[in-house]
Write an enzyme that holds these catalytic residues in place. Sequence first.
Site, PDB file in Angstrom:
ATOM      1  N   GLY A   8      -6.678  -9.796   8.224  1.00  0.00           N
ATOM      2  CA  GLY A   8      -6.501  -9.037   6.898  1.00  0.00           C
ATOM      3  C   GLY A   8      -7.360 -10.087   5.815  1.00  0.00           C
ATOM      4  O   GLY A   8      -7.598  -9.714   4.659  1.00  0.00           O
TER       5      GLY A   8
ATOM      6  N   ASN B 275      -8.846  -2.193  11.288  1.00  0.00           N
ATOM      7  CA  ASN B 275      -8.394  -0.914  10.552  1.00  0.00           C
ATOM      8  C   ASN B 275      -8.472  -1.752   9.124  1.00  0.00           C
ATOM      9  O   ASN B 275      -8.510  -0.874   8.533  1.00  0.00           O
ATOM     10  CB  ASN B 275      -6.218  -2.081  11.304  1.00  0.00           C
ATOM     11  CG  ASN B 275      -5.850  -0.920   9.923  1.00  0.00           C
ATOM     12  OD1 ASN B 275      -3.940  -1.105  10.385  1.00  0.00           O
ATOM     13  ND2 ASN B 275      -5.619   0.014   9.789  1.00  0.00           N
ATOM     14  N   THR B 276      -8.033  -2.748   8.268  1.00  0.00           N
ATOM     15  CA  THR B 276      -8.127  -3.259   7.194  1.00  0.00           C
ATOM     16  C   THR B 276      -8.953  -3.021   6.359  1.00  0.00           C
ATOM     17  O   THR B 276      -8.830  -2.299   5.665  1.00  0.00           O
ATOM     18  CB  THR B 276      -7.764  -4.713   6.550  1.00  0.00           C
ATOM     19  OG1 THR B 276      -6.180  -4.774   7.765  1.00  0.00           O
ATOM     20  CG2 THR B 276      -7.429  -4.962   5.656  1.00  0.00           C
TER      21      THR B 276
ATOM     22  N   ALA C  61      -9.590  -8.307  14.840  1.00  0.00           N
ATOM     23  CA  ALA C  61      -8.971  -8.713  13.399  1.00  0.00           C
ATOM     24  C   ALA C  61     -10.268  -9.570  12.585  1.00  0.00           C
ATOM     25  O   ALA C  61     -10.923 -10.060  13.570  1.00  0.00           O
ATOM     26  CB  ALA C  61      -8.032  -9.603  13.543  1.00  0.00           C
ATOM     27  N   GLY C  62     -10.011  -9.297  11.700  1.00  0.00           N
ATOM     28  CA  GLY C  62     -10.823  -9.762  10.519  1.00  0.00           C
ATOM     29  C   GLY C  62     -12.576  -9.842  10.334  1.00  0.00           C
ATOM     30  O   GLY C  62     -13.473 -10.211   9.687  1.00  0.00           O
TER      31      GLY C  62
ATOM     32  N   LYS D 256      -0.418  -3.002  23.080  1.00  0.00           N
ATOM     33  CA  LYS D 256      -1.311  -3.652  22.152  1.00  0.00           C
ATOM     34  C   LYS D 256      -0.299  -5.257  22.675  1.00  0.00           C
ATOM     35  O   LYS D 256       0.477  -4.994  21.183  1.00  0.00           O
ATOM     36  CB  LYS D 256      -1.873  -3.105  20.883  1.00  0.00           C
ATOM     37  CG  LYS D 256      -2.444  -5.010  20.354  1.00  0.00           C
ATOM     38  CD  LYS D 256      -3.295  -4.791  18.772  1.00  0.00           C
ATOM     39  CE  LYS D 256      -4.001  -5.702  18.517  1.00  0.00           C
ATOM     40  NZ  LYS D 256      -3.854  -5.376  17.046  1.00  0.00           N
TER      41      LYS D 256
END
Length: 256
Positions: free
Chosen positions: A156, A204-205, A182-183, A95
Amino acid sequence: MLTIAGRDFHSRLLTGTGKFSSSAVMIEALEESGSEIVTVALRRVDLVDPGDDIMAALDRERYLFLPNTSGARNSDEAVRLARLSRAAGGGDWLKLEVTPDPRTLLPDPVETLMATEVLAADGFHVLPYINADPVLALRLQDVGAAAVMPLGAPIGTNLGLVNRYQIEIIIDQARVPVVVDAGLGAPSHAAAAMEMGADAVLVNTAIAMAPDPVVMARSFSLAVKAGRDAFVSGLPETGSPRASSPDAGLGFLDKS
């Protein structure tokens, strides 16, 4: 079935390994997510140390290990990290992240394109993390990217599909898998991305920082499956109001 670089995967949910409270929680959440591809920041692990918390916890037979170059500020740093990772046993999957601003972690499009071209020519299966830029996505495919990973919103932020329109264009034009990265802060965000036709999402987050990461991982897994099924089955067109019941056959209502 999700196919990237000739390899098939049953799950369309990719997961990260950062921000978990412990390796034990991380592993339990990964199991509940059903993920088969797990990304790990190279700056956070020691690939040659068998006692490294993350590397010791991950079952390399069960998960495809997807190192990421998080922290690389330019193409030279990203290429160097990738080659060091491969030399240490990290494999050919990567990645690619090139983020010169450590505060926003927004990707540098020019350096990302340069690094992708070098690494793809060097035999890596490159999955570049990018802004939702349809032109860049096409250029990356031209130089050999195995997939493209446009951000739904900045890393995040948990804002969801802020870049929805541009991502739709990327999906429509893509010749390789599109992974929304992301997001995504809620399972509904992941479902919406899949309903648009994205091939997969990376989270992830939202999982790691949830009060119960294990339950949240399961929720994202179900949302991804539901969104994909909805896309494949065919969503109804939106527009003017339309009655759900027929007008015909109701003549008895006119009888006195």
